[in-house]
Design an enzyme around this catalytic site. Structure first.
Site, PDB file in Angstrom:
ATOM      1  N   SER A   1       0.827  -1.210   0.000  1.00  0.00           N
ATOM      2  CA  SER A   1       0.000   0.000   0.000  1.00  0.00           C
ATOM      3  C   SER A   1       0.859   1.257   0.000  1.00  0.00           C
ATOM      4  O   SER A   1       1.966   1.268   0.551  1.00  0.00           O
ATOM      5  CB  SER A   1      -0.858  -0.016   1.270  1.00  0.00           C
ATOM      6  OG  SER A   1      -1.431   1.241   1.495  1.00  0.00           O
TER       7      SER A   1
ATOM      8  N   TYR B   1      -1.448  -0.290  10.931  1.00  0.00           N
ATOM      9  CA  TYR B   1      -1.742  -0.908   9.627  1.00  0.00           C
ATOM     10  C   TYR B   1      -0.581  -0.677   8.654  1.00  0.00           C
ATOM     11  O   TYR B   1      -0.052  -1.611   8.051  1.00  0.00           O
ATOM     12  CB  TYR B   1      -3.047  -0.330   9.052  1.00  0.00           C
ATOM     13  CG  TYR B   1      -3.181  -0.526   7.570  1.00  0.00           C
ATOM     14  CD1 TYR B   1      -3.286  -1.800   7.031  1.00  0.00           C
ATOM     15  CD2 TYR B   1      -3.173   0.569   6.690  1.00  0.00           C
ATOM     16  CE1 TYR B   1      -3.383  -1.986   5.665  1.00  0.00           C
ATOM     17  CE2 TYR B   1      -3.272   0.386   5.329  1.00  0.00           C
ATOM     18  CZ  TYR B   1      -3.372  -0.897   4.818  1.00  0.00           C
ATOM     19  OH  TYR B   1      -3.461  -1.077   3.461  1.00  0.00           O
TER      20      TYR B   1
ATOM     21  N   LYS C   1       2.294  -3.336   6.964  1.00  0.00           N
ATOM     22  CA  LYS C   1       2.549  -3.508   5.523  1.00  0.00           C
ATOM     23  C   LYS C   1       4.030  -3.323   5.220  1.00  0.00           C
ATOM     24  O   LYS C   1       4.609  -4.067   4.424  1.00  0.00           O
ATOM     25  CB  LYS C   1       1.719  -2.507   4.708  1.00  0.00           C
ATOM     26  CG  LYS C   1       0.275  -2.892   4.571  1.00  0.00           C
ATOM     27  CD  LYS C   1       0.120  -4.115   3.670  1.00  0.00           C
ATOM     28  CE  LYS C   1      -1.308  -4.576   3.547  1.00  0.00           C
ATOM     29  NZ  LYS C   1      -1.459  -5.851   2.834  1.00  0.00           N
TER      30      LYS C   1
HETATM   31  C1  UD1 Z   1      -7.026   4.951   3.640  1.00  0.00           C
HETATM   32  C2  UD1 Z   1      -5.885   4.794   4.582  1.00  0.00           C
HETATM   33  C3  UD1 Z   1      -4.772   4.051   3.865  1.00  0.00           C
HETATM   34  C4  UD1 Z   1      -5.276   2.682   3.425  1.00  0.00           C
HETATM   35  C5  UD1 Z   1      -6.513   2.844   2.557  1.00  0.00           C
HETATM   36  C6  UD1 Z   1      -7.105   1.462   2.350  1.00  0.00           C
HETATM   37  C7  UD1 Z   1      -5.944   6.711   6.108  1.00  0.00           C
HETATM   38  C8  UD1 Z   1      -5.284   7.979   6.524  1.00  0.00           C
HETATM   39  N1  UD1 Z   1      -5.420   6.105   5.045  1.00  0.00           N
HETATM   40  O1  UD1 Z   1      -6.557   5.737   2.536  1.00  0.00           O
HETATM   41  O2  UD1 Z   1      -3.701   3.871   4.753  1.00  0.00           O
HETATM   42  O3  UD1 Z   1      -4.284   2.019   2.683  1.00  0.00           O
HETATM   43  O4  UD1 Z   1      -7.482   3.669   3.203  1.00  0.00           O
HETATM   44  O5  UD1 Z   1      -8.119   1.526   1.410  1.00  0.00           O
HETATM   45  O6  UD1 Z   1      -6.910   6.264   6.708  1.00  0.00           O
HETATM   46  N2  UD1 Z   1     -13.018  10.995   2.933  1.00  0.00           N
HETATM   47  C9  UD1 Z   1     -14.064  11.825   3.278  1.00  0.00           C
HETATM   48  N3  UD1 Z   1     -15.188  11.266   3.823  1.00  0.00           N
HETATM   49  C10 UD1 Z   1     -15.327   9.915   4.032  1.00  0.00           C
HETATM   50  C11 UD1 Z   1     -14.252   9.064   3.666  1.00  0.00           C
HETATM   51  C12 UD1 Z   1     -13.108   9.644   3.127  1.00  0.00           C
HETATM   52  O7  UD1 Z   1     -13.985  13.056   3.116  1.00  0.00           O
HETATM   53  O8  UD1 Z   1     -16.372   9.469   4.550  1.00  0.00           O
HETATM   54  C13 UD1 Z   1     -11.820  11.588   2.297  1.00  0.00           C
HETATM   55  C14 UD1 Z   1     -10.540  11.387   3.099  1.00  0.00           C
HETATM   56  O9  UD1 Z   1     -10.344  12.440   4.000  1.00  0.00           O
HETATM   57  C15 UD1 Z   1      -9.498  11.379   1.965  1.00  0.00           C
HETATM   58  C16 UD1 Z   1     -10.249  10.734   0.797  1.00  0.00           C
HETATM   59  O10 UD1 Z   1     -11.612  10.908   1.074  1.00  0.00           O
HETATM   60  O11 UD1 Z   1      -9.151  12.691   1.611  1.00  0.00           O
HETATM   61  C17 UD1 Z   1      -9.946   9.260   0.625  1.00  0.00           C
HETATM   62  O12 UD1 Z   1     -10.152   8.597   1.855  1.00  0.00           O
HETATM   63  P1  UD1 Z   1     -10.100   6.993   1.983  1.00  0.00           P
HETATM   64  O13 UD1 Z   1     -10.966   6.365   0.964  1.00  0.00           O
HETATM   65  O14 UD1 Z   1     -10.338   6.641   3.411  1.00  0.00           O
HETATM   66  O15 UD1 Z   1      -8.601   6.642   1.554  1.00  0.00           O
HETATM   67  P2  UD1 Z   1      -7.193   7.111   2.157  1.00  0.00           P
HETATM   68  O16 UD1 Z   1      -7.376   7.949   3.376  1.00  0.00           O
HETATM   69  O17 UD1 Z   1      -6.410   7.701   1.066  1.00  0.00           O
END
Ligand code: UD1
Length: 299
Positions: A84, A109, A113
């Protein structure tokens, strides 16, 4: 069964076992003649890993060791591994992330990895006939275009796409956006969303490269393009023909402004380039969601 249906082939054989169950994994490899292993079984929630770190090391590192040992005793020498982008020091705020960027996971996590990668590299160094493809996924998203296979989180999803999908399906009222004051063009977090069918192609390319090169590789899998939360939300609205309401919430602990990959090595080593864009990701997700919740009327 659905894998068979989607692929137009007989359904693959499934053996259900815990990845930490040495006897089960060993027996499976002894009974079948594997040419290679693709190892996906892992835990992946950052917040969950903070509350139960031991389980993350047990499954993500211990489970991998079980797989390696079963491979060793059964003469299997090629492995493709799901890693990842979380292994990188994402707080550094650099542009496109290359594979030689500094490491710095800030949660159990991510640490599990990175540790798994180190276990694999030590194994490769110890046994020159081994070759391992380490694939660092950015943000896997979307569903199989047939609408037959997708993700179905049991708990409220941590990840953006499944959350938006549940809002679109009427399962949740609105999307909470974790901050609109990030240092990005529209203030919401920027990520590199890669379609799962592209990701699947990346795995096949990795296996081909292991066979061709006789040695391993560490490669980013993403599109090289960053999209904001609002970009994705609007693309989903377009795909489903419905409004996706949102509210701005405080930043989520551990989040970073922007994370997208440099794709040069994937092109050079695997000949890999993502083909699907965010519209294809959202369209496939929506098709799957309508399969998942048949009560959702088609738009
Ligand atoms: C997250 C994990 C990453 C992991 C991956 C697995 C964190 C900081 N990172 O990635 O380590 O490998 O998931 O799939 O948790 N967002 C919203 N609202 C929501 C959900 C997400 O605004 O309800 C935003 C987040 O702030 C971010 C983006 O959407 O900016 C993507 O979020 P997400 O899908 O959780 O992925 P990562 O954070 O990149």
């Amino acid at each position: 069964d659905r894998i068979g249906q989607a692929a137009g082939r007989p359904a693959p054989r499934v053996v259900e076992a815990d990845i930490r169950d040495r006897t089960a994994i060993h027996d499976l490899m002894e009974r079948s003649q594997f040419d290679a292993v693709m190892h996906f079984a892992g835990l992946k929630s950052v917040s969950d890993s903070v509350s139960r770190p031991a389980e993350y090391f047990d499954v993500n590192v211990g489970g991998l060791v079980t797989v390696i040992q079963a491979m060793k005793s059964n003469g299997v020498r090629k492995l493709v591994f799901s890693s990842s982008a979380t292994v990188y020091d994402l707080g550094a705020g650099q542009g496109a992330i290359r594979e030689d960027a500094p490491f710095g996971p800030n949660n159990p996590y991510g640490q599990s990895k990175l540790m798994a990668e180190q276990v694999l590299q030590a194994q490769e160094a110890a046994a020159p006939d081994w070759s391992v493809g380490i694939l660092r996924y950015f943000n896997p998203a979307g569903a199989h275009p047939s609408g037959l296979i997708g993700e179905c989180p049991a708990d409220p999803p941590d990840n953006l796409l499944p959350y938006i999908a549940q809002v679109a399906a009427g399962q949740r009222q609105y999307l909470g956006i974790f901050g609109d004051d990030w240092d990005t063009p529209d203030g919401t977090g920027v990520r590199d969303y890669v379609h799962i069918t592209d990701l699947a192609r990346g795995h096949l390319a990795s296996l081909d490269a292991l066979e061709r090169d006789g040695h391993g590789h560490v490669v980013n899998l993403g599109t090289g393009r960053g999209l904001s939360v609002q970009d994705v939300r609007r693309a989903y609205e377009h795909a489903c023909g419905r409004e996706i309401p949102f509210r701005i919430l405080p930043r989520r602990p551990g989040d970073v402004a922007s994370c997208y990959c440099d794709t040069q090595r994937a092109r050079d080593v695997l000949g890999f380039e993502a083909r699907q864009d965010v519209d294809a990701i959202c369209a496939s997700s929506w098709k799957w969601v309508r399969h998942l919740y048949p009560e959702v009327s088609p738009s």
